[in-house]
Design an enzyme around this catalytic site. Structure first.
Site, PDB file in Angstrom:
ATOM      1  N   TRP A 162       0.849  -1.157   0.034  1.00 33.26           N
ATOM      2  CA  TRP A 162       0.149  -0.023  -0.040  1.00 33.26           C
ATOM      3  C   TRP A 162       0.780   1.400  -0.144  1.00 33.26           C
ATOM      4  O   TRP A 162       0.653   2.302   0.671  1.00 33.26           O
ATOM      5  CB  TRP A 162      -0.894   0.092   1.176  1.00 33.26           C
ATOM      6  CG  TRP A 162      -1.956  -1.014   1.197  1.00 33.26           C
ATOM      7  CD1 TRP A 162      -3.142  -0.846   0.426  1.00 33.26           C
ATOM      8  CD2 TRP A 162      -1.895  -2.404   1.403  1.00 33.26           C
ATOM      9  NE1 TRP A 162      -3.838  -2.242   0.697  1.00 33.26           N
ATOM     10  CE2 TRP A 162      -3.206  -2.898   1.513  1.00 33.26           C
ATOM     11  CE3 TRP A 162      -1.030  -3.105   2.459  1.00 33.26           C
ATOM     12  CZ2 TRP A 162      -3.520  -4.366   1.716  1.00 33.26           C
ATOM     13  CZ3 TRP A 162      -1.194  -4.311   2.654  1.00 33.26           C
ATOM     14  CH2 TRP A 162      -2.528  -4.984   2.512  1.00 33.26           C
ATOM     15  N   HIS A 176      -6.762   2.531   1.586  1.00 35.61           N
ATOM     16  CA  HIS A 176      -7.757   1.740   1.310  1.00 35.61           C
ATOM     17  C   HIS A 176      -8.711   2.107   2.401  1.00 35.61           C
ATOM     18  O   HIS A 176      -8.614   2.936   3.324  1.00 35.61           O
ATOM     19  CB  HIS A 176      -7.417   0.341   1.709  1.00 35.61           C
ATOM     20  CG  HIS A 176      -6.581   0.005   2.985  1.00 35.61           C
ATOM     21  ND1 HIS A 176      -6.114  -1.259   2.980  1.00 35.61           N
ATOM     22  CD2 HIS A 176      -6.145   0.724   3.900  1.00 35.61           C
ATOM     23  CE1 HIS A 176      -5.475  -1.352   4.222  1.00 35.61           C
ATOM     24  NE2 HIS A 176      -5.558  -0.164   4.729  1.00 35.61           N
ATOM     25  N   ARG A 202      -3.147   5.727  -4.060  1.00 35.72           N
ATOM     26  CA  ARG A 202      -1.892   4.946  -3.904  1.00 35.72           C
ATOM     27  C   ARG A 202      -0.941   5.526  -5.056  1.00 35.72           C
ATOM     28  O   ARG A 202      -1.078   6.166  -5.771  1.00 35.72           O
ATOM     29  CB  ARG A 202      -2.389   3.463  -4.371  1.00 35.72           C
ATOM     30  CG  ARG A 202      -2.839   2.759  -3.051  1.00 35.72           C
ATOM     31  CD  ARG A 202      -3.042   1.391  -3.247  1.00 35.72           C
ATOM     32  NE  ARG A 202      -3.988   0.897  -2.427  1.00 35.72           N
ATOM     33  CZ  ARG A 202      -4.554  -0.323  -2.641  1.00 35.72           C
ATOM     34  NH1 ARG A 202      -4.057  -1.172  -3.338  1.00 35.72           N
ATOM     35  NH2 ARG A 202      -5.585  -0.679  -1.704  1.00 35.72           N
ATOM     36  N   GLN A 216     -13.293   2.592  -3.034  1.00 35.12           N
ATOM     37  CA  GLN A 216     -13.441   1.247  -2.657  1.00 35.12           C
ATOM     38  C   GLN A 216     -14.860   1.250  -1.946  1.00 35.12           C
ATOM     39  O   GLN A 216     -15.191   2.483  -1.372  1.00 35.12           O
ATOM     40  CB  GLN A 216     -12.234   0.864  -1.735  1.00 35.12           C
ATOM     41  CG  GLN A 216     -11.075   0.346  -2.292  1.00 35.12           C
ATOM     42  CD  GLN A 216     -10.169  -0.286  -1.354  1.00 35.12           C
ATOM     43  OE1 GLN A 216     -10.162   0.193  -0.215  1.00 35.12           O
ATOM     44  NE2 GLN A 216      -9.227  -1.021  -1.899  1.00 35.12           N
ATOM     45  N   VAL A 258      -6.770  -9.840   7.817  1.00 39.82           N
ATOM     46  CA  VAL A 258      -7.880 -10.916   7.845  1.00 39.82           C
ATOM     47  C   VAL A 258      -6.871 -12.315   8.084  1.00 39.82           C
ATOM     48  O   VAL A 258      -5.882 -12.542   7.611  1.00 39.82           O
ATOM     49  CB  VAL A 258      -8.350 -10.908   6.700  1.00 39.82           C
ATOM     50  CG1 VAL A 258      -9.554  -9.870   6.695  1.00 39.82           C
ATOM     51  CG2 VAL A 258      -7.652 -10.730   5.493  1.00 39.82           C
ATOM     52  N   ALA A 312     -14.618  -9.248   6.833  1.00 43.94           N
ATOM     53  CA  ALA A 312     -14.117  -7.953   6.304  1.00 43.94           C
ATOM     54  C   ALA A 312     -14.072  -8.137   4.710  1.00 43.94           C
ATOM     55  O   ALA A 312     -13.780  -9.107   4.354  1.00 43.94           O
ATOM     56  CB  ALA A 312     -13.105  -7.266   6.815  1.00 43.94           C
TER      57      ALA A 312
HETATM   58  N1  PHE Z   1      -7.888  -3.247   2.047  1.00 41.53           N
HETATM   59  C1  PHE Z   1      -7.736  -4.114   1.120  1.00 41.53           C
HETATM   60  C2  PHE Z   1      -6.925  -3.516  -0.107  1.00 41.53           C
HETATM   61  O1  PHE Z   1      -7.154  -2.527  -0.375  1.00 41.53           O
HETATM   62  C3  PHE Z   1      -8.894  -4.938   0.630  1.00 41.53           C
HETATM   63  C4  PHE Z   1      -9.144  -5.730   1.852  1.00 41.53           C
HETATM   64  C5  PHE Z   1     -10.254  -5.419   2.759  1.00 41.53           C
HETATM   65  C6  PHE Z   1      -8.867  -7.131   2.065  1.00 41.53           C
HETATM   66  C7  PHE Z   1     -10.856  -6.332   3.575  1.00 41.53           C
HETATM   67  C8  PHE Z   1      -9.601  -7.789   3.066  1.00 41.53           C
HETATM   68  C9  PHE Z   1     -10.401  -7.414   3.813  1.00 41.53           C
HETATM   69  O2  PHE Z   1      -6.041  -4.295  -0.863  1.00 41.53           O
END
Ligand code: PHE
Length: 344
Positions: A162, A176, A202, A216, A258, A312
């Site tokens: 990221w 994100h 990003r 998103q 996660v 999530a």
């Molecule tokens: N935040 C992650 C991304 O931008 C995506 C994600 C969100 C993955 C929630 C798992 C759970 O790449």
């Protein structure tokens, strides 16, 4: 009775005078002025009728009847003359200004929502129908909510995934919408079901499928008995609702916040799964990264990991719009070109 006749005569006289001057008016503004001079609040006829206090009731009745007749007559003359003068004036006006009143009016464009907004609202409706509420977080975020609280400590190589612009004050344009997870969990209002749509940023080389700014939609579901099968059920329904019935698959993936982490793929909408440039010949397109909330994320928020579980997900929203409408280049959505936008 004498007095009575006297005033009736005055009324008749005023009425004759009024009708004559109205009839001789040359312009509507003049006509309006004359009308007002007789019939207005301080007009001559009105004034006379204000001063009938000394007459008997019988006499007042007669005067009243007479004045109504006279008023109607004056009004009739005024209206007829007004119509006559206005018609002439309109003609004169159009001749002078060369306006052709018979030309059809200008076509007024009807506008519609940008496809991203439209699909976002459609998705928001779908989630709220399942009991989710919509929350928002700041686009300029602290590194804590964007990274640390999501189990990405400062020295963790996952920060490279990221990679972003850091501001001089140490804040970051969020990379994100997962930062909203960290913020909402901290409030500990459990159980919870939220979605959090919004813009993210990003450090990205822009191409057909990558932008430095994109949308998103985060989702977070926390309760005492949440299982991976709940995640599967809800996300499969979501894909079906937004993109229609398509083959889907879940694939293991790594996201530090996660465990287990997954990617939900759908069969490539451009080639039907045969393999093409867009799906990099795999036949699949990743649409929703997701997974079960990592215990460390709960710990950061001070939530008992024995009691609560959650899942999530973070949909790349522009990607969903792209797939829904068969757009093969994300940049088209942000050009503001009416040729493109009017197709939706
Ligand atoms: N935040 C992650 C991304 O931008 C995506 C994600 C969100 C993955 C929630 C798992 C759970 O790449």
């Amino acid at each position: 009775m004498d007095k009575n006749i006297e005033i009736i005569e005055t009324i008749n006289k005023i009425s004759e005078e009024a009708k004559k001057s109205l009839d001789s008016a040359k312009e509507s503004s003049e006509l309006d002025g004359i009308f007002k001079a007789f019939m207005g609040k301080k007009g001559r006829l009105t004034e006379i009728l204000h001063n009938i206090g000394s007459y008997s009731i019988e006499e007042k009745k007669i005067i009243g009847k007479k004045s109504n007749e006279v008023k109607n007559e004056i009004e009739a003359v005024y209206n007829a003359k007004k119509t006559e003068l206005s018609a002439g004036e309109n003609k004169k006006f159009s001749a002078e200004y060369k306006i052709d009143l018979t030309i059809p009016g200008k076509h007024i464009e009807r506008f519609h929502k940008h496809p991203i907004t439209a699909v976002l609202e459609e998705a928001a409706d779908f989630f709220t129908s399942m009991g989710f509420t919509i929350v928002e977080g700041p686009e300029i975020e602290t590194a804590y909510y964007n990274f640390d609280a999501l189990n990405i400590p400062a020295d963790h190589p996952a920060r490279d995934v990221w990679d972003t612009f850091y501001l001089l004050n140490g804040l970051v344009p969020r990379t994100h919408t997962s930062s909203v997870q960290a913020r909402i969990l901290e409030k500990k209002e459990l159980p919870l079901r939220i979605i959090a749509p919004g813009r993210c940023y990003r450090y990205e080389a822009v191409d057909a499928t990558h932008l430095f700014m994109f949308n998103q939609m985060e989702g977070l579901f926390v309760d005492k008995n949440v299982k991976l099968s709940d995640l599967k059920g809800i996300l499969e329904e979501t894909v079906k609702h937004l993109l229609g019935a398509r083959k889907t698959r879940f694939r293991p993936a790594f996201y530090p916040f996660v465990e287990p982490g997954l990617d939900l793929d759908i069969e490539c909408v451009f080639c039907g799964g045969r393999g093409c440039g867009v799906c990099k010949n795999t036949g699949w397109i990743e649409v929703i990264p997701c997974g079960m909330v990592h215990p460390n994320v709960f710990k950061y928020a001070g939530i008992d990991t024995e009691e609560y579980k959650g899942f999530a997900f973070g949909m790349g929203f522009d990607r969903i719009v792209m797939l829904k409408y068969n757009i093969n280049d994300l940049r088209l959505l942000y050009q503001g070109s009416l040729d493109i936008l009017n197709q939706f």
